[in-house]
Design a protein around this motif. Structure first.
Motif, mmCIF file in Angstrom:
data_model
loop_
_atom_site.group_PDB
_atom_site.id
_atom_site.type_symbol
_atom_site.label_atom_id
_atom_site.label_comp_id
_atom_site.label_asym_id
_atom_site.label_seq_id
_atom_site.Cartn_x
_atom_site.Cartn_y
_atom_site.Cartn_z
ATOM 1 N N UNK A 9 29.162 32.437 -54.154
ATOM 2 C CA UNK A 9 28.479 31.345 -53.821
ATOM 3 C C UNK A 9 27.176 31.583 -53.151
ATOM 4 N N UNK A 10 26.516 32.532 -53.338
ATOM 5 C CA UNK A 10 25.248 32.837 -52.748
ATOM 6 C C UNK A 10 24.104 32.128 -53.625
ATOM 7 N N UNK A 11 23.505 31.258 -53.032
ATOM 8 C CA UNK A 11 22.597 30.350 -53.453
ATOM 9 C C UNK A 11 21.312 31.439 -53.998
ATOM 10 N N UNK A 12 21.074 31.377 -55.219
ATOM 11 C CA UNK A 12 19.924 32.216 -55.875
ATOM 12 C C UNK A 12 18.621 31.678 -56.510
ATOM 13 N N UNK A 13 18.967 30.631 -57.086
ATOM 14 C CA UNK A 13 17.916 29.731 -57.728
ATOM 15 C C UNK A 13 18.187 28.311 -57.523
ATOM 16 N N UNK A 14 17.112 27.535 -57.134
ATOM 17 C CA UNK A 14 17.196 25.987 -57.188
ATOM 18 C C UNK A 14 16.266 25.478 -58.120
ATOM 19 N N UNK A 15 16.811 24.844 -59.043
ATOM 20 C CA UNK A 15 16.080 24.141 -60.308
ATOM 21 C C UNK A 15 16.077 22.624 -60.140
ATOM 22 N N UNK A 61 21.969 27.219 -58.677
ATOM 23 C CA UNK A 61 22.250 28.354 -59.512
ATOM 24 C C UNK A 61 22.852 29.447 -58.702
ATOM 25 N N UNK A 62 24.098 29.868 -58.671
ATOM 26 C CA UNK A 62 24.692 30.899 -57.978
ATOM 27 C C UNK A 62 24.342 32.236 -58.489
ATOM 28 N N UNK A 63 24.390 33.386 -57.610
ATOM 29 C CA UNK A 63 24.182 34.560 -58.023
ATOM 30 C C UNK A 63 25.105 35.383 -59.213
ATOM 31 N N UNK A 117 20.873 34.746 -47.289
ATOM 32 C CA UNK A 117 22.098 35.242 -46.380
ATOM 33 C C UNK A 117 22.740 36.370 -47.164
ATOM 34 N N UNK A 118 23.702 36.897 -46.777
ATOM 35 C CA UNK A 118 24.578 37.934 -47.343
ATOM 36 C C UNK A 118 25.329 37.196 -48.419
ATOM 37 N N UNK A 119 25.859 38.013 -49.452
ATOM 38 C CA UNK A 119 26.718 37.199 -50.593
ATOM 39 C C UNK A 119 28.094 36.605 -49.807
ATOM 40 N N UNK A 120 28.532 35.549 -50.394
ATOM 41 C CA UNK A 120 29.699 34.963 -50.102
ATOM 42 C C UNK A 120 30.311 34.605 -51.252
ATOM 43 N N UNK A 121 31.798 34.549 -51.230
ATOM 44 C CA UNK A 121 32.588 34.135 -52.481
ATOM 45 C C UNK A 121 33.408 33.039 -51.859
ATOM 46 N N UNK A 122 34.068 32.260 -53.036
ATOM 47 C CA UNK A 122 34.656 31.189 -52.801
ATOM 48 C C UNK A 122 36.292 31.617 -53.224
ATOM 49 N N UNK A 123 37.251 30.728 -53.037
ATOM 50 C CA UNK A 123 38.639 30.963 -53.025
ATOM 51 C C UNK A 123 39.083 31.575 -54.602
ATOM 52 N N UNK A 124 37.982 31.170 -55.445
ATOM 53 C CA UNK A 124 38.399 31.585 -56.866
ATOM 54 C C UNK A 124 37.594 32.933 -57.210
ATOM 55 N N UNK A 125 36.990 33.287 -56.297
ATOM 56 C CA UNK A 125 36.091 34.759 -56.694
ATOM 57 C C UNK A 125 34.984 34.404 -57.025
ATOM 58 N N UNK A 126 34.316 33.167 -57.112
ATOM 59 C CA UNK A 126 33.104 32.948 -57.475
ATOM 60 C C UNK A 126 32.077 33.111 -56.189
ATOM 61 N N UNK A 165 27.179 29.661 -49.094
ATOM 62 C CA UNK A 165 26.564 29.353 -47.731
ATOM 63 C C UNK A 165 25.169 29.801 -47.981
ATOM 64 N N UNK A 166 24.122 29.139 -47.906
ATOM 65 C CA UNK A 166 22.783 29.370 -47.987
ATOM 66 C C UNK A 166 22.164 29.805 -46.511
ATOM 67 N N UNK A 167 21.382 30.934 -46.437
ATOM 68 C CA UNK A 167 20.598 31.442 -45.181
ATOM 69 C C UNK A 167 19.424 30.753 -45.141
ATOM 70 N N UNK A 168 18.778 31.024 -43.881
ATOM 71 C CA UNK A 168 17.577 30.568 -43.693
ATOM 72 C C UNK A 168 16.298 31.172 -44.304
ATOM 73 N N UNK A 169 15.498 30.744 -44.899
ATOM 74 C CA UNK A 169 14.333 31.397 -45.399
ATOM 75 C C UNK A 169 13.409 31.914 -44.409
ATOM 76 N N UNK A 170 12.736 33.261 -44.633
ATOM 77 C CA UNK A 170 11.760 33.753 -43.819
ATOM 78 C C UNK A 170 10.629 34.111 -44.583
ATOM 79 N N UNK A 171 9.470 34.079 -43.949
ATOM 80 C CA UNK A 171 8.095 34.615 -44.486
ATOM 81 C C UNK A 171 8.070 34.243 -45.980
ATOM 82 N N UNK A 172 8.292 33.053 -46.225
ATOM 83 C CA UNK A 172 8.322 32.586 -47.729
ATOM 84 C C UNK A 172 7.042 32.768 -48.540
ATOM 85 N N UNK A 173 6.794 33.566 -49.457
ATOM 86 C CA UNK A 173 5.673 33.946 -50.291
ATOM 87 C C UNK A 173 5.806 33.327 -51.552
#
Length: 219
Positions: free
Chosen positions: A58-64, A69-71, A47-56, A20-28
């Protein structure tokens, strides 16, 4: 020093491939060295960290490019890299100072994280194009990957495993991606394709964006 760093990184790539991906603020906007090239990275507040049902995680960290790619996966590669470098220096009877300068104004932490980021981007790119080369994992390869994941939890230092904090199911998927990337690259080279040139072209045409979690990964 640069040549020694490249040699260590070569060993690191092999080690990482096995083991679940939070809103970006003050992007630098900032530029991070990635090997011989540069990649634009956007830093924002996520946003804060979030997890799926299998324990993964799911906090979005990198978009390539088109990949996300998750945290937990990012932690795995970053902290494995840190441990690899620190172990190498210990074998030399030294202790690495992550705040010391590696090249110009770049610290060792910044430099190694940039190399890790580039390695992640290349892996995502190879997975993106794997279908073009009809690359799939066989049942035997999937079984081997699962065995490696189980061995990781048995053999990895408890402190490091806790720091990475990745579930068994998620690690299996991460290892599968590494295996697919490896098979794709070998197939491309066998067909006479220049993976280096193709990857450089991909980097020039794709942005890499990083959430604040990436900056919070510290050595």
């Amino acid at each position: 020093m640069r040549r020694k760093l490249i040699c260590i990184l070569a060993g690191l790539t092999v080690a990482v491939g096995l083991v679940g991906c939070g809103q970006k603020k003050a992007v630098e906007e900032t530029t991070v060295a990635t090997g011989s090239e540069s990649s634009t990275v956007l830093k924002g507040t996520a946003s804060k960290n979030s997890t799926s049902s299998d324990g993964a995680d799911t906090t979005l960290t990198i978009t390539a490019g088109g990949s996300q790619v998750m945290l937990d996966e990012v932690r795995y590669y970053a902290y494995t890299a840190q441990a690899t470098y620190e172990t190498y220096y210990l074998t030399k009877g030294k202790e690495i100072d992550w705040d010391s300068k590696m090249d110009g104004d770049v610290t060792w932490e910044q430099g190694v994280k940039s190399l890790v980021l580039d390695d992640i981007c290349k892996r995502e790119w190879l997975n993106e194009i794997s279908s073009q080369y009809d690359i799939k994992l066989t049942k035997k390869e999937k079984s081997s990957v699962k065995t490696k994941a189980l061995e990781y939890f048995k053999n990895t230092n408890v402190k490091l495993a806790k720091k990475i904090n990745i579930s068994e199911g998620r690690l299996i998927k991460v290892f599968e991606k590494a295996e697919i990337a490896n098979k794709t690259e070998k197939k491309m080279e066998k067909d006479g394709s220049s993976t280096k040139e193709m990857y450089i072209k991909w980097k020039k045409g794709n942005n890499v964006t990083a959430e604040s979690q990436w900056n919070n990964i510290n050595f």
